[in-house]
Design a protein around this motif. Structure first.
Motif, PDB file in Angstrom:
ATOM      1  N   GLN A  60       0.823  -1.204   0.000  1.00  0.00           N
ATOM      2  CA  GLN A  60       0.000   0.000   0.000  1.00  0.00           C
ATOM      3  C   GLN A  60       0.864   1.263   0.000  1.00  0.00           C
ATOM      4  N   THR A  61       1.957   1.195   0.587  1.00  0.00           N
ATOM      5  CA  THR A  61       2.890   2.322   0.549  1.00  0.00           C
ATOM      6  C   THR A  61       4.224   1.843   0.029  1.00  0.00           C
ATOM      7  N   TRP A  62       4.836   2.754  -0.630  1.00  0.00           N
ATOM      8  CA  TRP A  62       6.155   2.449  -1.145  1.00  0.00           C
ATOM      9  C   TRP A  62       7.177   3.261  -0.369  1.00  0.00           C
ATOM     10  N   ASP A  63       8.220   2.656  -0.049  1.00  0.00           N
ATOM     11  CA  ASP A  63       9.322   3.361   0.582  1.00  0.00           C
ATOM     12  C   ASP A  63      10.397   3.601  -0.475  1.00  0.00           C
ATOM     13  N   CYS A  64      10.581   4.879  -0.782  1.00  0.00           N
ATOM     14  CA  CYS A  64      11.609   5.184  -1.776  1.00  0.00           C
ATOM     15  C   CYS A  64      12.754   5.932  -1.100  1.00  0.00           C
ATOM     16  N   SER A  65      13.890   5.605  -1.559  1.00  0.00           N
ATOM     17  CA  SER A  65      15.061   6.299  -1.018  1.00  0.00           C
ATOM     18  C   SER A  65      16.038   6.548  -2.159  1.00  0.00           C
ATOM     19  N   GLU A  98       7.949   7.973   1.997  1.00  0.00           N
ATOM     20  CA  GLU A  98       6.932   6.915   1.904  1.00  0.00           C
ATOM     21  C   GLU A  98       5.778   7.493   1.123  1.00  0.00           C
ATOM     22  N   ILE A  99       5.534   6.902   0.027  1.00  0.00           N
ATOM     23  CA  ILE A  99       4.467   7.426  -0.811  1.00  0.00           C
ATOM     24  C   ILE A  99       3.420   6.340  -0.966  1.00  0.00           C
ATOM     25  N   PRO A 100       2.224   6.741  -1.190  1.00  0.00           N
ATOM     26  CA  PRO A 100       1.211   5.720  -1.458  1.00  0.00           C
ATOM     27  C   PRO A 100       1.557   4.968  -2.730  1.00  0.00           C
ATOM     28  N   ALA A 101       1.145   3.724  -2.705  1.00  0.00           N
ATOM     29  CA  ALA A 101       1.453   2.917  -3.875  1.00  0.00           C
ATOM     30  C   ALA A 101       0.877   3.554  -5.115  1.00  0.00           C
ATOM     31  N   LEU A 102       1.657   3.626  -6.114  1.00  0.00           N
ATOM     32  CA  LEU A 102       1.222   4.266  -7.349  1.00  0.00           C
ATOM     33  C   LEU A 102       0.510   3.246  -8.224  1.00  0.00           C
ATOM     34  N   SER A 103      -0.269   3.782  -9.080  1.00  0.00           N
ATOM     35  CA  SER A 103      -0.990   2.870  -9.969  1.00  0.00           C
ATOM     36  C   SER A 103      -0.017   2.252 -10.959  1.00  0.00           C
TER      37      SER A 103
END
Lengths: 1070, 215
Positions: A60-65, A98-103
């Motif tokens: 549901q959320t993506w952790d990007c770094s 942390e961003i919401p999961a993208l489509s």
């Protein structure tokens, strides 16, 4: 421009799909450009944000770094912008977001680093495919251990609420053992997430008891969401949790009292503070597996079945011992041959065979539960430990009212497993009734009885099938099946008919049900005598007049009496009846039997018949006059009349009858009488004597000798009594032979010896026999024996001596006498007629010298001629020889009959001649001899008389020379015959020599020689006996021996001169 | 009495405490004053103990035979195994010698009391472990009954000697019920072994008493 370009074509985020749309040339060109740009970017990383990575742990959320530019210091702001329909940017003081999961699809990400010196911007294309799904590290909520079962229980939360539904999760659990954390087990466990947090359990049974070593458990997971197209990775391992056991001060072995399947593997361990020296299972030592501390373990593979008290596992510790017991066995076998039946429809008995032994006893033994499906009732099997060896177990189940169908399931279970067996029964078809009891018999009438018995059970709803065994004495048993309606009170009655009156029967009964399953056991036997019935017909009767003709004897047969060996009280009347037959029967007959008169034919011939086997067959011609029947009666012929053993009635159309009776005995003569019945009565048709079997006579005929003559014997014998004949007499055999009573044994009469003469007398009426052509005065051995068809009887023998033949004897005497007389007469006549010639010849007044052969003597003797000379029987005075012995010990032997006075001689006592004084007579030769007694023989003084003929005395070679010299001197001239006294001694003779020479007439020989005794004579050499010589004075020319040389022992020595005297004297002196 | 005097001399040759020796010397003198002559019960108890002695090794061998290897191995022995609830029969001769009649009887009384309870326990254990072995169960039962009989006889002796009879104790308590099969086997071994040892000791005790109180 470079940056743009660079941003437009990020080297490792390029979408492959675009590249596939370009041509090969374009692809090559692009690749070249890409290489260039990559170098360019790398050379510019220090200036712009780079290395953007995005992961997710919940989709549901993506952790990007990303990495900030190298010149950016701490606290540098960044702007993270997602370029989609609504551009959204985030101002950040850090390099992750942390961003919401993208489509789905590409998203352009712009990261601008806001530095003091300016800003640097990087653009990235972000796609879900570039996202890594890394679940959060799971955590073991709880780790527990069941030490008794060596089971670890792991509990954790799947955190399903953070993931979309229907994600599959793979859990990986690792088990580590000992402090050194040796991995012993790594297992995966799949679950599905359902959108909610769920706690999962997982259990693991350790081969090593958990008490023996510390066990660690770790877990990680892998979420497999099908909708997520990105990269999926395992989570990190959770922190391990461990399970350990606090050891007691005492060493202990694990597991304790374990029940395991035969053939399986098991590990035992010993928790000890001290050093374990050894370990053994049973008597087998095992290698030790060292665990943490002093703990050790042993591993047992393929364990074998245990004894009833289990298999011991013992660890030897210094100064101590510890151990455990393992019970290796089998799970219960399926109960075999499960069968349910009932005895009484009240209680069901189910039995079964437990099958293979489990090897487990006591609390570990198999427990059985019988469950009935329709009623839901059950019973448990209570084991009786004493009967552990029984092959069948059984359980009682109380029947449910109004239930006939039962569905039984038998459950068997023990610590190693369980089994079951099922049976569906209609219990009314499985009835095995109890043994009928209280079995009784009651009379109905003479041919029917009522049987009653008790059969416990509730058989009211079914029919019973019962079998009655009816057994009559000496008869085959009869089985009758009857069907009876079952009753509730267990008492049953049934009538049995078609029986014989007054007969002993033995009854017994057994029952089953109409739907046959099993017969009950037979009830006890019951003996019963049926009641008497009215006789159906009169007895078989016969009658006879008594011998005096005044009484009529009536006989009858009663089969009923013969059947009853033990008459009961009711039959006492019959016993009396049988003892007084005449009185009772006359009354009885008066009513029932019409007596018939009997006619006797006088001109009947008695016939003979011999039976065959046990009976005798009588045949007769059919007589149409006989209208009623025939009666054959028989009796033992030796019995006095009237006698009757039995009779038999034969229908009138018969012409033969085989008479059989147990009373018949072989060798006994029976009289059979055949009566025919006519209206007016019985008529004796035939009289037959017969034997069932002929035997040989047991006695010999008694025979006597009536008359004997010289050449014949008349023998007469008597009849053998019928009882001893034992058959029809077929004849006699008469044997005779010469023989004395002592010597002759007429054996082997049948062997046909030639000296035995046999006469076969087949005319049995013949009672005498004359045997002719015998020798007179001879002993004969006579034997007589009788024979029948059954064989030869014994023999009787007798010895007879025939008379002497007197005529022959007389003739034998008379003829020789007559001949002798005739010869004597003829001789007398001849002598008378020729008396002149005889006188002239033999007794001339003056002897004719020519006739005297003495003149030829010299020549003949000298020539030694063997020609025979006859001794002329001149009349002379008989003389006798007297032998006298000088020895006084011997009696003087003297012939008292004839003593010649001239022979008397004085006894001479000369020493030179110790011999007897011998008087020799020379004619006729009557010699007497006295044999000395045996004592004399031993003394050597045997007196012996040896008769020597005259010739021997004149044998030249036997004479001494002086005699030869004297002979010529004695004168050979004629000397007249005169009687001279003869002196026995040589001296006397010598003295008279001169006288002899001077005398006138002298015998023509030297008389000295007559009693000459030569000691050199061969006859004197062997004994000192005297030798007596004698001779005839008138026939000295005769050189023949009168008597042959005497052999004392031979009686034949007298043969030449036979006389009574001589005969007696020669007899042995005993 | 001469024999007894000799025995006393022998005993006094050991370094015994003075009062104990005096007591032992006094005992025969005191005994006639006892209400009942102790000779009868002593003789009875002695006979029973001798009879029991003949069967103890058979019981132990039978017991071990049914427990499987290594118990049933020839020559099995585990002297290190003891039961805290059962007093050991082994005693140093010096201590034993120093005991007076009352103490000896009291020790034996206590031991056989414990043994009867333990034999009952062992019988129950073996009913589970060896239910199909009536011989073993019968021997265990017989041993228990004999031990009870000996207890009764010893009580009679103590009464006759005017000694106080120790009260019956529950020597087993709650301890034994959770025992494992191996512990039960070992327990049974110790009990049957100690039964033999105590019987041997009782025979010796009673022989001493018998000599002291001849019939």
């Amino acid at each position: 421009m470079d940056i743009y370009l660079c941003s437009k074509r990020p080297s490792w985020l390029v979408d492959n799909r675009r590249m596939r749309t370009t041509s090969d040339f374009q692809w090559l060109l692009s690749a070249f450009v890409l290489l260039y740009l990559m170098n360019h970017v790398n050379s510019q990383r220090k200036e712009t944000p780079y290395d953007l990575k995005c992961t997710t742990n919940n989709l549901q959320t993506w952790d990007c770094s990303w990495k900030a530019p190298s010149e950016a210091g701490h606290g540098t702001l960044s702007e993270f912008c997602i370029d989609n329909r609504s551009r959204s940017c985030y101002q950040l003081a850090r390099t992750n977001i942390e961003i919401p999961a993208l489509s789905r699809g590409d998203h352009e990400i712009t990261i601008r680093s806001l530095q003091d010196a300016g800003s640097s911007t990087s653009k990235f294309i972000l796609n879900e495919k570039n996202i890594s799904l890394i679940p959060d590290t799971p955590e073991i909520l709880n780790l527990s251990a069941d030490f008794s079962t060596s089971t670890l229980h792991v509990k954790w939360n799947d955190k399903g609420s953070v993931y979309p539904r229907h994600s599959n999760v793979i859990w990986e659990i690792k088990i580590l053992r000992k402090k050194s954390m040796e991995l012993v087990k790594l297992v995966t466990h799949n679950t599905t997430l359902n959108g909610k947090d769920a706690v999962h359990h997982w259990s693991w049974v350790s081969d090593l008891p958990l008490e023996c070593a510390t066990h660690y458990v770790g877990i990680r997971c892998y979420v497999d969401n099908l909708l997520f197209s990105g990269h999926k990775e395992w989570s990190d391992w959770s922190p391990v949790k461990n399970v350990s056991w606090t050891p007691a001060s005492q060493p202990k072995v694990f597991p304790q009292d374990k029940v395991i399947l035969v053939g399986s593997d098991i590990t035992f361990c010993c928790v000890s503070q001290e050093k374990v020296l050894s370990a053994q299972i049973g008597s087998t030592y095992c290698p030790l597996i060292h665990l943490d501390g002093e703990n050790v373990a042993i591993k047992i593979r393929n364990i074998s079945v245990s004894d009833s008290s289990g298999t011991n596992v013992v660890f030897m510790i210094e100064d101590n011992v510890c151990g455990t017991v393992v019970f290796a066995g089998y799970p219960p076998d399926t109960p075999q041959k499960l069968n349910c039946e009932t005895h009484d429809l009240k209680e069901i008995i189910c039995s079964w065979n437990p099958g293979r032994p489990t090897g487990l006893v006591g609390p570990r033994n198999t427990s059985y539960t019988l469950f009935e499906g329709f009623s839901g009732k059950y019973v448990r099997f209570k084991r009786v430990e004493v009967s552990t060896n029984e092959s069948y177990h059984q359980l009682l189940f109380q029947m449910v009212p109004n239930q006939e169908i039962y569905n039984f399931t038998l459950y068997a279970r023990n610590p190693l497993g369980r089994s079951q067996s099922t049976i569906l029964v209609n219990i009314t078809e499985k009835v095995y009734p109890h043994t009928p009891t209280s079995f009784k018999v009651k009379d109905i009438n003479s041919t029917a009885v009522i049987l009653s018995w008790h059969l416990p059970g509730s058989f009211a709803k079914i029919n019973l099938l019962c079998q009655i065994e009816i057994k009559k004495i000496n008869s085959v048993q009869e089985l009758r099946n009857v069907t009876i309606k079952g009753v509730e009170n267990s008492s049953y009655r049934i009538a049995v008919g078609k029986l014989n009156p007054y007969t002993v029967y033995t009854f017994r009964i057994r029952c089953s049900t109409e739907t046959f399953w099993k017969w009950s056991k037979w009830s006890n036997k019951k003996q019963h005598l049926t009641t008497e019935a009215i006789p159906s017909k009169g007895p078989d009767t016969w009658r006879e007049w008594s011998s005096d003709g005044k009484n009529l004897i009536i006989y009858w047969k009663s089969s009923a009496f013969r059947q009853l060996t033990k008459p009961q009280n009711k039959s006492s009347f019959r016993e009396d009846f049988s003892r007084q037959p005449q009185l009772r029967l006359i009354l009885w007959l008066f009513n029932h039997i019409e007596p018939k008169s009997c006619y006797v034919q006088n001109d009947l011939q008695t016939e003979q018949a011999v039976g065959m086997g046990k009976g005798i067959l009588l045949t007769w011609h059919h007589d149409p006059n006989m209208t009623c029947d025939y009666v054959i009666k028989w009796c033992n012929s030796s019995r006095s009349e009237p006698c009757l053993m039995d009779w038999r009635k034969v229908p009138s159309n018969s012409t033969e009858a085989l008479i059989q009776s147990d009373q018949f005995r072989p060798g006994v003569r029976y009289n059979f009488f055949l009566y025919g019945c006519r209206n007016q009565g019985y008529q004796l048709l035939r009289s037959i004597i017969g034997y069932i079997e002929e035997l040989a006579p047991i006695v010999a005929p008694n025979f006597t000798v009536e008359d004997t003559s010289a050449d014949s014997i008349l023998v007469k014998w008597e009849d053998i009594p019928v009882e001893e004949l034992r058959g029809f007499l077929r004849g006699y055999l008469f044997y005779f032979e010469k023989g004395e009573r002592d010597t002759s044994k007429m054996r082997d009469l049948e062997s046909g010896r030639s000296d035995i003469k046999v006469k076969n007398i087949t005319d049995i009426s013949q009672k005498t026999l004359r045997i002719a052509d015998l020798q007179g005065k001879t002993s004969y051995h006579l034997v007589l024996r009788a024979y029948t068809d059954g064989g030869m009887g014994p023999e009787k023998s007798m010895f007879v001596v025939t008379k002497e033949n007197s005529v022959g004897l007389i003739i034998a005497i008379l003829i020789p006498v007559a001949v002798a007389v005739i010869v004597g007469v003829v001789t007398s006549i001849l002598c008378y007629r020729k008396r002149e010639w005889i006188k002239e010849t033999f007794y001339p007044d003056i002897p004719n010298p020519e006739n005297c052969k003495a003149l030829q003597f010299q020549k003949s003797v000298c020539e030694g001629s063997g020609a025979l000379k006859t001794l002329e029987m001149n009349p002379c005075t008989p003389n006798n020889v007297e032998v006298l012995e000088t020895r006084s010990t011997f009696p003087k032997i003297e012939d008292t009959e004839i003593i010649s006075p001239v022979a008397e001689c004085p006894e001479d006592s000369s020493d030179a001649e110790p011999e007897n004084h011998v008087v020799v007579s020379y004619c006729p030769p009557i010699i007497e001899e006295e044999i000395p007694n045996p004592a004399g023989d031993e003394a050597g003084g045997t007196s012996q008389v040896i008769y020597i003929d005259v010739q021997s005395m004149y044998q030249p070679q036997a004479k001494p020379e002086e005699e030869h010299e004297k002979d010529p001197g004695g004168g050979a001239g004629y000397k007249p015959q005169m009687h001279l006294p003869i002196n026995a001694t040589v001296e006397d003779i010598a003295a008279e020599d001169d006288l002899d020479k001077t005398a006138g007439y002298r015998p023509q020989a030297n008389v000295n020689t007559w009693n000459l005794v030569s000691p050199d004579s061969p006859r004197s050499t062997d004994s000192n006996s005297e030798i007596v010589s004698f001779g005839s004075p008138c026939s000295i020319n005769s050189r023949q021996f009168l008597i042959p040389p005497k052999d004392e022992d031979s009686p034949q020595s007298n043969g030449g001169g036979w006389s009574f005297t001589n005969f007696f004297q020669n007899k042995p002196n005993d | 009495m001469n024999e007894w005097a000799g025995r006393v001399r022998d005993l006094t040759s050991f370094p015994l405490p003075g009062p104990l020796c005096l007591l032992m010397l006094l005992l025969p003198l005191l005994s006639p004053a006892a209400p009942i002559s102790p000779a009868g019960p002593i003789s009875q108890a002695y006979s029973l103990a001798v009879y029991m002695q003949k069967n103890t090794s058979t019981l132990l061998q039978t017991y071990l035979q049914y427990q499987g290897s290594p118990f049933s191995d020839p020559g099995f022995s585990a002297p290190e195994l003891q039961l805290s609830s059962l007093p050991p029969a082994a005693v140093s001769f010096k201590i034993w010698h120093a005991l007076d009649d009352g103490e000896r009887l009291s020790h034996a009384q206590g031991a056989f009391l414990a043994l009867t309870q333990h034999l009952q326990l062992v019988g129950d254990d073996q009913s589970d472990l060896n239910p199909g072995s009536p011989i073993l169960l019968a021997q265990l039962g017989a041993a228990r009954l004999r031990a009870q009989g000996l207890l009764g006889n010893m009580a009679a002796i103590m009464t006759a000697l005017g000694l106080p009879i120790p009260p019956e104790e529950d020597t087993l308590g709650l301890v034994p019920f959770g025992a494992s099969a191996f512990e039960r086997k070992c327990r049974g071994y110790v009990v049957t072994r100690e039964y033999g040892h105590w019987t041997d000791r009782a025979v010796r005790d009673l022989a001493l008493l018998k000599a002291k109180y001849p019939a």
